[in-house]
Design a protein around this motif. Sequence first.
Motif, PDB file in Angstrom:
ATOM      1  N   LEU A  73       0.838  -1.212   0.000  1.00 11.76           N
ATOM      2  CA  LEU A  73       0.000   0.000   0.000  1.00 11.76           C
ATOM      3  C   LEU A  73       0.865   1.250   0.000  1.00 11.76           C
ATOM      4  CD1 LEU A  73      -2.874  -0.906   2.503  1.00 11.76           C
ATOM      5  CD2 LEU A  73      -2.866  -1.030   0.027  1.00 11.76           C
ATOM      6  N   VAL A 123       2.666   1.710  -3.429  1.00 11.71           N
ATOM      7  CA  VAL A 123       1.751   2.158  -4.479  1.00 11.71           C
ATOM      8  C   VAL A 123       1.407   3.636  -4.283  1.00 11.71           C
ATOM      9  CG1 VAL A 123      -0.556   1.867  -5.434  1.00 11.71           C
ATOM     10  CG2 VAL A 123       0.767  -0.129  -4.839  1.00 11.71           C
ATOM     11  N   GLN A 124       1.136   3.991  -3.048  1.00  8.70           N
ATOM     12  CA  GLN A 124       0.737   5.370  -2.759  1.00  8.70           C
ATOM     13  C   GLN A 124       1.836   6.362  -3.158  1.00  8.70           C
ATOM     14  OE1 GLN A 124      -2.146   7.328  -2.268  1.00  8.70           O
ATOM     15  NE2 GLN A 124      -2.575   5.671  -0.854  1.00  8.70           N
ATOM     16  N   TRP A 151       3.776   9.020   3.782  1.00  5.40           N
ATOM     17  CA  TRP A 151       3.877   7.597   3.437  1.00  5.40           C
ATOM     18  C   TRP A 151       5.312   7.101   3.481  1.00  5.40           C
ATOM     19  CZ3 TRP A 151       1.011   3.568   3.699  1.00  5.40           C
ATOM     20  CH2 TRP A 151      -0.382   3.692   3.613  1.00  5.40           C
TER      21      TRP A 151
END
Lengths: 230, 222
Positions: free
Chosen positions: B176, B179-180, B197
Amino acid sequence: MGIAMKKTLDIFFPAAALAAVISALAAVFLYAPVERTMGLVQKIFYFHLGSAAAAFLAFTVVLVSSVFYLVSRSPRWDTVALAAAETGVLFCTLVLITGPLWARPVWGKWWVWDPRLTTTLILWFLYVGYMVIREALPGPRGALAAGVFGILAYVDVPIVYFSIRWWRGIHPVVIRGGNVGLDAGMIPPLIISLAAFVLLLAALTRERYNIGNLELRIQQLEVSSKEDTP
Amino acid sequence: MRAALAITRKDLLLEMRGREVVVILFVFAFLVLTLFSLSASPGSEALSEMAPGILWITFLFAGVLGLGRNFDRERENDCFQGLLLAPCDPTQIYWGKCLSTLIFMLVFQALLWPLFSILYGFSPLRGGHIVWTAFLLGDIGFVALGVLLSAIAIHIRSREIVLPLLLFPLCLPVLLGGVQCTASAMAGGGFREVAGWLGRLAAFDVIFISLGSILFPFVVEE
């Protein structure tokens, strides 16, 4: 523990679980008020929450007994971890079945990728993986590997939950779960069904633990009989 | 630390001589990217929106194959037993293996990235250093978990199936985060947008490496 004591407990746990489950059913269907908008389907909630509490408790037992096993190397702790993991997966499966059954009429969808739902699904995958390790690696090596994975999986779950929440934070949240106000009449049935599920978990895990000990005993007998034969 | 570096050096040397991991990973990942782009209907915008996710899923698939190959080498002639007999802390073996797998991943990503940008229609320079920081941080978490679980899977007969089954759910946070960051960098976002992130990815890395270092000795115990 004396044999008489063990015999008593062997009867006590299943009997208590049975009595609690019957009283929970009675409380949920005869006593609890019918929810105004959701109707009868809201009654799934009592079993859903009960299963979730039981699954969470079981996985916590897996963590604690895995740590104790790695530290003490006593096969008993390993058997406890195995028993709790299996019953935990059972209750986690129940959570994942009862959830969509409720969600379909209420949300109009069987499934949404909300953090809580997604995390429960990942939780289920993790402990199914735990059982795969147990199946694929018998003996002490499997016990050590499972102990390690039991710790790893438990630590990972909150990380998964928060990363999905941050991830979803970018997009609008469609449904905010929880925060459904409960009618005062719903609280006693909820408490009874929570107690019933915890007792059921205890009874099943204990039963599984006894089976696990018998399996260990058989293995020991097999080894010693091989040593005896010339 | 010297033992760990010696193990990394051994793995890199084997790779330089045999070129078994990185090249095959690269071709495999290229194929996966091609299949993904063919699975979307022609001219649809969905593909470019999905591109960062596709890229990271490709990394996961290729990464798990690379881990498998890296540990299969240790199985041949019982090399892993030999490694474990080395007079060093098992944690050193863990770090050494992590470092060599990390280098494989980064080299493979360096090869794949230009191809990915051509296939999905953007400049390979887009995103710049943010993309590579995300790759590095994501890889560290993936490798920290992957090496630990590979050491478990090495004794399992159906390890090719079991390893991804154990590894993918555990490394979901890394996926996650990766990808972010990649999506934001490819959309032209600056460092500030992805700082949150990147910080989380770094935190996951610290957690997974610490867990791996603590738990690895139990896994390889005889």
